[in-house]
Design a protein around this motif. Structure first.
Motif, PDB file in Angstrom:
ATOM      1  N   LYS A 128       0.859  -1.185   0.000  1.00  0.00           N
ATOM      2  CA  LYS A 128       0.000   0.000   0.000  1.00  0.00           C
ATOM      3  C   LYS A 128       0.898   1.239   0.000  1.00  0.00           C
ATOM      4  CE  LYS A 128      -2.014  -1.064   3.803  1.00  0.00           C
ATOM      5  NZ  LYS A 128      -2.891  -0.905   4.991  1.00  0.00           N
ATOM      6  N   LEU A 169       1.591   5.455  -0.543  1.00  0.00           N
ATOM      7  CA  LEU A 169       1.129   6.841  -0.549  1.00  0.00           C
ATOM      8  C   LEU A 169       2.157   7.676  -1.292  1.00  0.00           C
ATOM      9  CD1 LEU A 169      -0.921   8.995   0.644  1.00  0.00           C
ATOM     10  CD2 LEU A 169       0.817   9.376   2.411  1.00  0.00           C
ATOM     11  N   VAL A 208      -2.894   3.992  -2.196  1.00  0.00           N
ATOM     12  CA  VAL A 208      -3.901   4.026  -1.132  1.00  0.00           C
ATOM     13  C   VAL A 208      -4.950   5.108  -1.370  1.00  0.00           C
ATOM     14  CG1 VAL A 208      -2.377   3.069   0.649  1.00  0.00           C
ATOM     15  CG2 VAL A 208      -2.467   5.559   0.314  1.00  0.00           C
ATOM     16  N   GLN A 212      -7.044  10.712   7.568  1.00  0.00           N
ATOM     17  CA  GLN A 212      -7.225   9.838   6.407  1.00  0.00           C
ATOM     18  C   GLN A 212      -5.967   9.023   6.144  1.00  0.00           C
ATOM     19  OE1 GLN A 212     -10.097   9.297   3.907  1.00  0.00           O
ATOM     20  NE2 GLN A 212      -8.653   7.621   4.202  1.00  0.00           N
ATOM     21  N   TRP A 270      -5.494   4.960   6.100  1.00  0.00           N
ATOM     22  CA  TRP A 270      -4.887   4.207   4.990  1.00  0.00           C
ATOM     23  C   TRP A 270      -3.701   3.376   5.468  1.00  0.00           C
ATOM     24  CZ3 TRP A 270      -4.854   9.219   1.646  1.00  0.00           C
ATOM     25  CH2 TRP A 270      -6.070   9.339   0.945  1.00  0.00           C
TER      26      TRP A 270
END
Length: 372
Positions: free
Chosen positions: A210, A212, A240, A256, A260
Motif C-alpha cells: 500500500k 502513498l 492508497v 485519512q 490508509w
C-alpha cells in the motif's frame, strides 16, 4: 550582293538566338525534361493532441512552453535546449537543481516569467519573445485564440496516461523535424511497458504494498486520477488514495492517512520534504509515528533526472523500474538501475553519467536505507 550578305547575317543571328533559347530551355528543365523542384515550403501543418490543424514554420527555431514537464520533452526530442525561449517557473526551478543544468546550460537563458504558476500567460511578455510556437494545455483554448490574434501559433497537449505522453513526444518530433529521435524515445517507453507486463503473472501472487505518493507538507497526495497511480500499479504496488478523485493531486487529512496506513511512502520533488521530516515528526499538526511506512523506514525521496520523475515525462519508464526495485526487489532482478540509467542517458542524451551524477538522480544520499 549586299542584300545577300545582310540576309546571311540575319539568318546567322537568328540561328544563334534559336540555339541560345534551346539551351535556356534545357537549363529550365531537369534531366530528361523533368521540371525544376519547387522551393521548399516555409510552413507546414501539424495536428495537435486535440486534433487541431496548426500551421507552423517548417523549421521552428523558438518555442515557449507552458506545461511544466514539456520543456524537457522538447530538449529530449531535439537533443538541445537552444530552441526553448520560455518555460514554466516550476520547470525552471527544477532545472536549476537537477542534472539538466549541466547538460544544457543554454536553457538558463529561457524566460520563466511569461507564464505564472497557474499557467496564466502575460501576452505582452510572450510577444517580446517572438516565439515561432507556444505549447499550451488542452484546457486552454482561449489562450490559443489570443495567441493567434498576436500571430503566434500554438499546439495543445494533454496527458493523463502514458499513451498521452507518447503522443506528445511524437507531436514534438513532427514540430522539430526530429521524428527519428521521437520514435526512439517512444519505442523505449513501449518496450519498458512490455517488460513490465511480462512481470504481471509473477506479481499476481505477491503482496502489493500500500503506497502513498506525497507531494508536499500540505498533505497533497497523488489521487486515483493521477499518472502516479499508473506508475505504482505497473510496478506492483497499490495507491492508497485511489478513492480520491477530481485532480491528480489533492489535499487530504492526517486522519485519512492514518486510516490508509501506507506501507511505502514516496516523497515528490515538487517540495523539499524529506524522509527525516516524517521519521522525526517535524511537520506541524501531523503525527506520522503510527504509520507503517515510517515505523519500517520505508519512506523514499523520488528520483529527479532532467525533470522530476513524479510527473509523466521521457524518463517515466525509469521511474516505474525504480518503483519496481522499491516494491519487489526479488521480482525485478533482471536489470541494474544504475546501469540502465547510464545506458539511457548515453543513448538518448549523449551524456555519460558519472557515479556522483547517478547518486544525484537517484537521491541516494536522501535514501540511505534504499540500496539501488
Amino acid at each position: 550582293m549586299e542584300h545577300c550578305k545582310k540576309s546571311r547575317r540575319f539568318l546567322s543571328l537568328l540561328l544563334v538566338i534559336v540555339f541560345m533559347l534551346s539551351l535556356a530551355g534545357c537549363q529550365s528543365s531537369g534531366d530528361e525534361g523533368k521540371p525544376i523542384a519547387e522551393k521548399p515550403s516555409e510552413t507546414k501543418i501539424v495536428t495537435d493532441l486535440l486534433g487541431n490543424k496548426v500551421k507552423i514554420k517548417a523549421n521552428v527555431e523558438k518555442i515557449a512552453v507552458v506545461p511544466i514537464p514539456w520543456a524537457t520533452i522538447v530538449y529530449a526530442v531535439d537533443g538541445s535546449g537552444k530552441k526553448i525561449v520560455g518555460m514554466h517557473p516550476s520547470a525552471m526551478k527544477a532545472y536549476q537543481k537537477n542534472i539538466l543544468k549541466v547538460m544544457a546550460p543554454e536553457i538558463a537563458n529561457a524566460n520563466s516569467t511569461f507564464v505564472d504558476n497557474n499557467f496564466n500567460i502575460n501576452y505582452e511578455e510572450v510577444a517580446k519573445l517572438k516565439p515561432d510556437l507556444v505549447v499550451i494545455w488542452d484546457y486552454q483554448p482561449e489562450i490559443g485564440k489570443k495567441l493567434a490574434e498576436l500571430g503566434i501559433p500554438s499546439v495543445a497537449i494533454k496527458y493523463g496516461t502514458l499513451e498521452d505522453v507518447q503522443n506528445g513526444i511524437k507531436l514534438v518530433g513532427e514540430i522539430l523535424n526530429q521524428q527519428e529521435r521521437a520514435a526512439a524515445l517512444i519505442k523505449y517507453q513501449q518496450d519498458t511497458n512490455s517488460y513490465l507486463k511480462s512481470k504481471e503473472s509473477t506479481l499476481a501472487g505477491k503482496n502489493k504494498p500500500k503506497t502513498l505518493y506525497l507531494r508536499d507538507e500540505q498533505l497533497q497526495v497523488a489521487t486515483g486520477e493521477s499518472v502516479n497511480k499508473i506508475m505504482i500499479n505497473n510496478a506492483g504496488g497499490v495507491n492508497v488514495a485511489d478513492e480520491v478523485t477530481g485532480d491528480s493531486w489533492k489535499k487530504v487529512t492526517m486522519e485519512q492517512v492514518i486510516a490508509w496506513n501506507p506501507e511505502v511512502i514516496i516523497l515528490s520533488n515538487f517540495s523539499e520534504i524529506l524522509s527525516e521530516d516524517l521519521y522525526k515528526n517535524k511537520l506541524s499538526g501531523q503525527d506520522w509515528s503510527k504509520i507503517e511506512a515510517v515505523k519500517n523506514k520505508r519512506v523514499y525521496k523520488a528520483p529527479m533526472g532532467i525533470y522530476r520523475w513524479d510527473a509523466p515525462c521521457v524518463e517515466t519508464p525509469l521511474m516505474i523500474k525504480w518503483l519496481g526495485k522499491v516494491f519487489h526487489p526479488d521480482v525485478f532482478t533482471d536489470y541494474d538501475m544504475r546501469a540502465d540509467l547510464k545506458t539511457f542517458y548515453q543513448n538518448y542524451f549523449n551524456h555519460t553519467l558519472t557515479d556522483p551524477e547517478l547518486d544525484q538522480i537517484l537521491s541516494s544520499q536522501l535514501n540511505p536505507d534504499l540500496k539501488i
